[in-house]
Scaffold this motif. Structure first.
Motif, mmCIF file in Angstrom:
data_model
loop_
_atom_site.group_PDB
_atom_site.id
_atom_site.type_symbol
_atom_site.label_atom_id
_atom_site.label_comp_id
_atom_site.label_asym_id
_atom_site.label_seq_id
_atom_site.Cartn_x
_atom_site.Cartn_y
_atom_site.Cartn_z
ATOM 1 N N PHE A 99 0.824 -1.220 0.000
ATOM 2 C CA PHE A 99 0.000 0.000 0.000
ATOM 3 C C PHE A 99 0.855 1.265 0.000
ATOM 4 C CE2 PHE A 99 -2.632 -3.469 1.367
ATOM 5 C CZ PHE A 99 -3.736 -3.312 0.530
ATOM 6 N N ARG A 100 2.050 1.156 -0.564
ATOM 7 C CA ARG A 100 2.926 2.333 -0.641
ATOM 8 C C ARG A 100 2.643 3.202 -1.863
ATOM 9 N NH1 ARG A 100 8.591 -0.726 0.631
ATOM 10 N NH2 ARG A 100 8.073 -1.361 2.760
ATOM 11 N N PHE A 101 1.887 2.669 -2.821
ATOM 12 C CA PHE A 101 1.663 3.407 -4.070
ATOM 13 C C PHE A 101 0.168 3.582 -4.296
ATOM 14 C CE2 PHE A 101 5.493 0.824 -4.520
ATOM 15 C CZ PHE A 101 6.430 1.758 -4.917
ATOM 16 N N SER A 178 20.415 -6.781 8.053
ATOM 17 C CA SER A 178 19.045 -7.062 8.528
ATOM 18 C C SER A 178 18.013 -6.505 7.552
ATOM 19 C CB SER A 178 18.819 -6.494 9.932
ATOM 20 O OG SER A 178 18.986 -5.087 9.917
ATOM 21 N N GLY A 179 18.419 -5.578 6.695
ATOM 22 C CA GLY A 179 17.507 -5.059 5.664
ATOM 23 C C GLY A 179 17.029 -6.141 4.722
ATOM 24 N N ALA A 180 17.796 -7.223 4.638
ATOM 25 C CA ALA A 180 17.429 -8.303 3.713
ATOM 26 C C ALA A 180 16.525 -9.342 4.368
ATOM 27 C CB ALA A 180 18.690 -8.972 3.189
ATOM 28 N N GLY A 181 16.157 -9.146 5.642
ATOM 29 C CA GLY A 181 15.262 -10.089 6.316
ATOM 30 C C GLY A 181 16.016 -11.230 6.970
ATOM 31 N N PRO A 199 28.259 -3.660 -3.944
ATOM 32 C CA PRO A 199 27.008 -3.119 -4.488
ATOM 33 C C PRO A 199 26.086 -4.284 -4.837
ATOM 34 C CG PRO A 199 28.910 -2.453 -5.832
ATOM 35 C CD PRO A 199 29.386 -3.507 -4.890
ATOM 36 N N TYR A 200 24.780 -4.096 -4.763
ATOM 37 C CA TYR A 200 23.856 -5.123 -5.251
ATOM 38 C C TYR A 200 22.762 -4.444 -6.073
ATOM 39 C CZ TYR A 200 20.792 -3.898 -1.264
ATOM 40 O OH TYR A 200 20.002 -3.240 -0.359
ATOM 41 N N ASN A 201 22.110 -5.213 -6.918
ATOM 42 C CA ASN A 201 21.173 -4.683 -7.921
ATOM 43 C C ASN A 201 21.919 -3.712 -8.863
ATOM 44 O OD1 ASN A 201 19.266 -5.960 -6.261
ATOM 45 N ND2 ASN A 201 17.687 -4.580 -6.919
ATOM 46 N N LYS A 205 17.131 -0.773 -11.204
ATOM 47 C CA LYS A 205 16.491 -2.082 -11.015
ATOM 48 C C LYS A 205 15.915 -2.259 -9.605
ATOM 49 C CE LYS A 205 17.288 -3.686 -15.084
ATOM 50 N NZ LYS A 205 18.594 -4.104 -15.542
ATOM 51 N N HIS A 206 16.413 -1.505 -8.628
ATOM 52 C CA HIS A 206 15.911 -1.723 -7.264
ATOM 53 C C HIS A 206 14.510 -1.129 -7.139
ATOM 54 C CE1 HIS A 206 15.546 -1.746 -2.923
ATOM 55 N NE2 HIS A 206 16.598 -2.546 -2.868
ATOM 56 N N ARG A 207 13.604 -1.893 -6.496
ATOM 57 C CA ARG A 207 12.201 -1.465 -6.420
ATOM 58 C C ARG A 207 12.021 -0.166 -5.636
ATOM 59 N NH1 ARG A 207 13.670 -5.044 -2.959
ATOM 60 N NH2 ARG A 207 12.771 -5.234 -0.884
ATOM 61 N N HIS A 208 12.955 0.173 -4.761
ATOM 62 C CA HIS A 208 12.822 1.426 -4.019
ATOM 63 C C HIS A 208 13.039 2.652 -4.897
ATOM 64 C CE1 HIS A 208 13.405 -0.352 0.294
ATOM 65 N NE2 HIS A 208 12.278 -0.712 -0.280
ATOM 66 N N THR A 209 13.603 2.458 -6.079
ATOM 67 C CA THR A 209 13.766 3.587 -7.011
ATOM 68 C C THR A 209 12.401 4.228 -7.287
ATOM 69 O OG1 THR A 209 15.545 2.316 -8.033
ATOM 70 C CG2 THR A 209 14.771 4.240 -9.244
HETATM 71 C C1 LIG Z 1 20.181 -5.176 2.500
HETATM 72 C C2 LIG Z 1 18.890 -5.384 1.760
HETATM 73 O O1 LIG Z 1 18.712 -6.368 1.060
HETATM 74 N N1 LIG Z 1 17.963 -4.465 1.927
HETATM 75 C C3 LIG Z 1 16.683 -4.558 1.352
HETATM 76 C C4 LIG Z 1 15.908 -3.406 1.905
HETATM 77 C C5 LIG Z 1 14.494 -3.531 1.516
HETATM 78 C C6 LIG Z 1 13.498 -3.430 2.622
HETATM 79 O O2 LIG Z 1 13.557 -3.994 3.663
HETATM 80 O O3 LIG Z 1 12.493 -2.676 2.332
HETATM 81 P P1 LIG Z 1 11.114 -3.203 1.762
HETATM 82 O O4 LIG Z 1 10.188 -2.981 2.854
HETATM 83 O O5 LIG Z 1 10.740 -2.436 0.555
HETATM 84 O O6 LIG Z 1 11.296 -4.672 1.435
HETATM 85 C C7 LIG Z 1 16.729 -4.515 -0.172
HETATM 86 O O7 LIG Z 1 17.554 -3.830 -0.751
HETATM 87 O O8 LIG Z 1 15.853 -5.122 -0.797
#
Ligand SMILES: CC(=O)N[C@@H](CCC(=O)OP(=O)(O)O)C(=O)O
Ligand SMILES: NC(=O)C1=CN([C@@H]2O[C@H](COP(=O)(O)OP(=O)(O)OC[C@H]3O[C@@H](n4cnc5c(N)ncnc54)[C@H](OP(=O)(O)O)[C@@H]3O)[C@@H](O)[C@H]2O)C=CC1
Length: 330
Positions: A99-101, A178-181, A199-201, A205-209
């Motif tokens: 529900f972020r969008f 911990s951001g990765a769960g 770096p990753y992604n 490409k990252h959905r937070h963009t």
């Molecule tokens: C280190 C790492 O993998 N970080 C996560 C942070 C995302 C996160 O937790 O946010 P959402 O609520 O949008 O899933 C990532 O980059 O996907």
């Protein structure tokens, strides 16, 4: 207020429980876990002296009474239950991206098909430090933002609010693991991530963009990095072709966040540190202006599990309920 934490065994869920346990307005009435259902809550939360004794599955909430759900599962997982919980009078803070969008097309670009488009009309998304955020009576679901976008919003929104156009913003993001769960994966093993930065992604490409671009309305280039630490994140944000001075940015931030104890604006030259915001709901903001290249550089640091997830969720509820914004979060 009776609260349920759905997905309580995950990193974000555990943090919500920690906050609610000391929040004067909440009583935890259920904690869900599909994998650990009917196992003792004390296995994960030995410090909880009151509340449920075993974890239950989300589908077993149908014979319980509750006012608030903090939904801490991944996208799409708990959302199908929201219909029933809302019908039974609950309000929901969803920590996933569902529900972020407001624009379903943007959601679909990042996450594929939406699990409950009918519920979007009852939902609102926003940042708990946004002084203009309003919580109307029709709202039943609050879409809590992502961690990287929260750090981004804090630094950039005051510039947008003052009328700055930011056609290109470059974001260098660094996050603890911990951001990765909590689910185990090879690249998150200690021997893989300690003394290693990667770096990753790929940019774009990252959905937070998509969440960041919703703040500026223009292009954001975002490159995240995995850092050898458990929690915390820092964004270094490059704004080319800017004529803003560091002092004017400090003033803009101070005006925008006037009276907000969760935002610490550093003087030009000072830099944020993740360890100073660790386990807090605070954000540290810093700024430098590189006059040689005409580039404005903003810095934003927060704790991904507090301000980036659980702390912001509770801050939202505090504002929604007209309680002091800091309640349970000091
Ligand atoms: C280190 C790492 O993998 N970080 C996560 C942070 C995302 C996160 O937790 O946010 P959402 O609520 O949008 O899933 C990532 O980059 O996907
Ligand atoms: N981590 C972060 O920094 C942030 C997370 N979020 C969002 O919050 C939500 C939850 O994220 P987060 O807490 O990081 O996710 P986790 O992976 O830590 O937990 C999510 C769920 O996965 C299950 N789980 C827990 N441990 C394990 C394990 N060892 N193996 C397999 N499954 C496990 C649990 O569900 P069950 O017990 O029912 O199986 C848990 O509720 C997501 O939507 C995420 O996008 C938002 C901002 C920041």
């Amino acid at each position: 207020m009776r609260a349920v934490v759905v997905g309580a065994t995950g990193y974000a869920g555990q943090e919500v429980v920690k906050i609610l346990a000391r929040h004067p307005e909440f009583e935890i009435v259920a904690l869900t876990s599909s994998r650990q259902q009917q196992e003792p809550v004390s296995d994960i939360f030995p410090y909880l002296s009151r509340g449920p004794s075993v974890f239950v599955d989300p589908k077993d909430l149908s014979d319980m009474e509750f006012d608030w759900v903090f939904s801490c599962q991944g996208p799409k997982q708990a959302t199908p239950y929201f219909f029933e919980w809302i019908e039974r009078g609950a309000k929901i803070v969803d920590l996933s991206a569902d529900f972020r969008f407001q624009d379903i097309k943007v959601y679909e670009q990042a996450y594929g098909s939406h699990p409950a488009p009918e519920l979007l009309a009852l939902a609102k998304a926003g940042y708990a430090d946004d002084p203009t955020m309003d919580y109307d009576n029709a709202m039943r679901i609050l879409g809590n933002p992502g961690c990287y976008p929260t750090a981004f919003y804090a630094a950039v929104a005051p510039l947008i609010a003052q009328g700055q156009s930011l056609p290109l913003v470059i974001v260098d993001g660094k996050s603890g693991v911990s951001g990765a769960g909590r689910a185990p994966r090879e690249h998150l093993m200690m021997a893989e991530m300690v003394e290693n930065v990667t770096p990753y992604n790929d940019p774009g490409k990252h959905r937070h963009t998509f969440e960041m671009e919703a703040v500026t309305g223009q292009t954001v280039v975002f490159q995240p990095h995995l850092m050898p630490m458990a929690r915390g994140m820092e964004l270094t944000i490059y704004i080319p072709n800017s004529s803003l001075s560091a002092n004017s940015v400090v003033e803009l931030w101070q005006d925008y966040y006037d009276g907000n104890a969760f935002i610490t604006v550093l003087s030009p030259g000072q830099k944020p540190q993740t360890r100073r915001v660790r386990d807090t709901n605070r954000i540290e903001l810093g700024v430098s202006a590189d006059e040689r290249s005409g580039t404005l550089v903003l810095y934003s640091a927060l704790d991904n599990l507090q301000k980036g997830a659980a702390g912001q969720a509770v801050q939202h509820v505090n504002r929604w309920m007209n309680w002091p914004m800091e309640l349970g979060l000091e």
